[in-house]
Each structure stands twice: as structure tokens, then as C-alpha cells.
Motif scaffolding. Sequence first.
Motif, PDB file in Angstrom:
ATOM      1  N   LYS A   2     -32.211  -1.033  23.117  1.00 56.02           N
ATOM      2  CA  LYS A   2     -32.922  -1.023  21.848  1.00 56.02           C
ATOM      3  C   LYS A   2     -32.571   0.254  21.101  1.00 56.02           C
ATOM      4  O   LYS A   2     -32.751   1.347  21.606  1.00 56.02           O
ATOM      5  N   THR A   3     -32.056   0.083  19.898  1.00 57.53           N
ATOM      6  CA  THR A   3     -31.634   1.225  19.090  1.00 57.53           C
ATOM      7  C   THR A   3     -32.373   1.202  17.770  1.00 57.53           C
ATOM      8  O   THR A   3     -32.383   0.195  17.086  1.00 57.53           O
ATOM      9  N   LYS A   4     -32.996   2.311  17.430  1.00 62.19           N
ATOM     10  CA  LYS A   4     -33.673   2.427  16.136  1.00 62.19           C
ATOM     11  C   LYS A   4     -32.713   3.095  15.164  1.00 62.19           C
ATOM     12  O   LYS A   4     -32.309   4.238  15.366  1.00 62.19           O
ATOM     13  N   LEU A   5     -32.299   2.367  14.163  1.00 61.26           N
ATOM     14  CA  LEU A   5     -31.365   2.881  13.162  1.00 61.26           C
ATOM     15  C   LEU A   5     -32.137   3.290  11.918  1.00 61.26           C
ATOM     16  O   LEU A   5     -33.137   2.675  11.554  1.00 61.26           O
ATOM     17  N   SER A   6     -31.670   4.310  11.243  1.00 59.07           N
ATOM     18  CA  SER A   6     -32.345   4.794  10.040  1.00 59.07           C
ATOM     19  C   SER A   6     -32.112   3.838   8.871  1.00 59.07           C
ATOM     20  O   SER A   6     -31.127   3.096   8.838  1.00 59.07           O
ATOM     21  N   LEU A   7     -33.011   3.902   7.919  1.00 65.95           N
ATOM     22  CA  LEU A   7     -32.884   3.077   6.716  1.00 65.95           C
ATOM     23  C   LEU A   7     -31.618   3.460   5.954  1.00 65.95           C
ATOM     24  O   LEU A   7     -30.926   2.602   5.417  1.00 65.95           O
ATOM     25  N   GLN A   8     -31.284   4.731   5.953  1.00 69.57           N
ATOM     26  CA  GLN A   8     -30.065   5.184   5.276  1.00 69.57           C
ATOM     27  C   GLN A   8     -28.829   4.540   5.907  1.00 69.57           C
ATOM     28  O   GLN A   8     -27.945   4.063   5.207  1.00 69.57           O
ATOM     29  N   TYR A   9     -28.774   4.505   7.236  1.00 70.04           N
ATOM     30  CA  TYR A   9     -27.648   3.873   7.930  1.00 70.04           C
ATOM     31  C   TYR A   9     -27.575   2.385   7.599  1.00 70.04           C
ATOM     32  O   TYR A   9     -26.498   1.851   7.341  1.00 70.04           O
ATOM     33  N   LEU A  10     -28.724   1.715   7.598  1.00 68.25           N
ATOM     34  CA  LEU A  10     -28.747   0.284   7.275  1.00 68.25           C
ATOM     35  C   LEU A  10     -28.284   0.039   5.840  1.00 68.25           C
ATOM     36  O   LEU A  10     -27.538  -0.905   5.587  1.00 68.25           O
ATOM     37  N   ASN A  11     -28.720   0.877   4.911  1.00 65.36           N
ATOM     38  CA  ASN A  11     -28.292   0.720   3.513  1.00 65.36           C
ATOM     39  C   ASN A  11     -26.790   0.931   3.363  1.00 65.36           C
ATOM     40  O   ASN A  11     -26.150   0.286   2.536  1.00 65.36           O
ATOM     41  N   GLU A  12     -26.226   1.833   4.152  1.00 65.46           N
ATOM     42  CA  GLU A  12     -24.773   2.051   4.113  1.00 65.46           C
ATOM     43  C   GLU A  12     -24.020   0.890   4.761  1.00 65.46           C
ATOM     44  O   GLU A  12     -22.943   0.512   4.308  1.00 65.46           O
ATOM     45  N   SER A  13     -24.584   0.323   5.819  1.00 65.12           N
ATOM     46  CA  SER A  13     -23.933  -0.775   6.545  1.00 65.12           C
ATOM     47  C   SER A  13     -24.067  -2.114   5.827  1.00 65.12           C
ATOM     48  O   SER A  13     -23.242  -3.005   6.014  1.00 65.12           O
ATOM     49  N   PHE A  14     -25.136  -2.251   5.029  1.00 64.35           N
ATOM     50  CA  PHE A  14     -25.417  -3.501   4.324  1.00 64.35           C
ATOM     51  C   PHE A  14     -25.574  -3.208   2.838  1.00 64.35           C
ATOM     52  O   PHE A  14     -26.693  -3.076   2.339  1.00 64.35           O
ATOM     53  N   PRO A  15     -24.464  -3.078   2.109  1.00 61.18           N
ATOM     54  CA  PRO A  15     -24.576  -2.779   0.676  1.00 61.18           C
ATOM     55  C   PRO A  15     -25.225  -3.936  -0.101  1.00 61.18           C
ATOM     56  O   PRO A  15     -25.176  -5.092   0.327  1.00 61.18           O
ATOM     57  N   THR A  16     -25.822  -3.596  -1.223  1.00 59.88           N
ATOM     58  CA  THR A  16     -26.417  -4.599  -2.100  1.00 59.88           C
ATOM     59  C   THR A  16     -25.378  -5.659  -2.456  1.00 59.88           C
ATOM     60  O   THR A  16     -24.209  -5.360  -2.605  1.00 59.88           O
ATOM     61  N   ASN A  17     -25.827  -6.887  -2.545  1.00 57.34           N
ATOM     62  CA  ASN A  17     -25.002  -8.042  -2.901  1.00 57.34           C
ATOM     63  C   ASN A  17     -24.181  -8.590  -1.724  1.00 57.34           C
ATOM     64  O   ASN A  17     -23.321  -9.433  -1.920  1.00 57.34           O
ATOM     65  N   THR A  18     -24.441  -8.108  -0.505  1.00 57.06           N
ATOM     66  CA  THR A  18     -23.775  -8.638   0.681  1.00 57.06           C
ATOM     67  C   THR A  18     -24.269 -10.064   0.924  1.00 57.06           C
ATOM     68  O   THR A  18     -25.445 -10.359   0.742  1.00 57.06           O
ATOM     69  N   GLN A  19     -23.380 -10.944   1.340  1.00 53.67           N
ATOM     70  CA  GLN A  19     -23.750 -12.332   1.611  1.00 53.67           C
ATOM     71  C   GLN A  19     -24.684 -12.420   2.811  1.00 53.67           C
ATOM     72  O   GLN A  19     -24.584 -11.646   3.763  1.00 53.67           O
ATOM     73  N   PHE A  20     -25.578 -13.394   2.757  1.00 51.47           N
ATOM     74  CA  PHE A  20     -26.582 -13.632   3.789  1.00 51.47           C
ATOM     75  C   PHE A  20     -25.937 -13.796   5.170  1.00 51.47           C
ATOM     76  O   PHE A  20     -26.335 -13.135   6.130  1.00 51.47           O
ATOM     77  N   ALA A  21     -24.928 -14.644   5.274  1.00 53.61           N
ATOM     78  CA  ALA A  21     -24.276 -14.908   6.562  1.00 53.61           C
ATOM     79  C   ALA A  21     -23.618 -13.649   7.123  1.00 53.61           C
ATOM     80  O   ALA A  21     -23.650 -13.413   8.334  1.00 53.61           O
ATOM     81  N   LEU A  22     -23.037 -12.834   6.265  1.00 55.49           N
ATOM     82  CA  LEU A  22     -22.420 -11.583   6.700  1.00 55.49           C
ATOM     83  C   LEU A  22     -23.468 -10.635   7.275  1.00 55.49           C
ATOM     84  O   LEU A  22     -23.219  -9.969   8.285  1.00 55.49           O
ATOM     85  N   ILE A  51     -34.297  -8.310   1.898  1.00 53.77           N
ATOM     86  CA  ILE A  51     -34.721  -9.265   0.876  1.00 53.77           C
ATOM     87  C   ILE A  51     -33.477  -9.834   0.197  1.00 53.77           C
ATOM     88  O   ILE A  51     -32.609  -9.087  -0.254  1.00 53.77           O
ATOM     89  N   PHE A  52     -33.430 -11.169   0.127  1.00 47.42           N
ATOM     90  CA  PHE A  52     -32.286 -11.872  -0.456  1.00 47.42           C
ATOM     91  C   PHE A  52     -32.715 -12.709  -1.645  1.00 47.42           C
ATOM     92  O   PHE A  52     -33.843 -13.197  -1.708  1.00 47.42           O
ATOM     93  N   ARG A  53     -31.786 -12.893  -2.577  1.00 46.10           N
ATOM     94  CA  ARG A  53     -31.956 -13.833  -3.686  1.00 46.10           C
ATOM     95  C   ARG A  53     -30.620 -14.544  -3.858  1.00 46.10           C
ATOM     96  O   ARG A  53     -29.584 -13.885  -3.974  1.00 46.10           O
TER      97      ARG A  53
END
Length: 64
Positions: A2-22, A51-53
Amino acid sequence: MKTKLSLQYLNESFPTNTQFALCLNQLRNLHIHFLNLGNLIVCPEQRCFFIFRHKRLIRIENYK
């Protein structure tokens, strides 16, 4: 493992507009447990949700 990742790391790994499946594949590759609720993915161990749209990532939010 179990690894707790920071929100900053997640935002860098998952940029806005990334596809849901990706995002789902990336979460699996990072071994992050998640709950898929359609337009919302909850990651309890990371204490955040995605959150996705129209199958595109809008933002990642922390919760307490």
C-alpha cells in the motif's frame, strides 16, 4: 504493498483531459486500489477522487 501518493504526484501523473480508460490502466499499473463509479473514481487509500466529464479527466480532489 500500500503506497500513499501525494496529490501533486497524482496531478502530474494524470493531467487534465486524460481519457478515462487511460486513467484506469495507470491506476492499475501503480497498484492503487480504486472504486469506479462511472464519472467518479474513488481511491480510498490515497484519500482522493477523480472527476470525469465525457470520459475525460476534469480534476483530482482530496477528501478527509
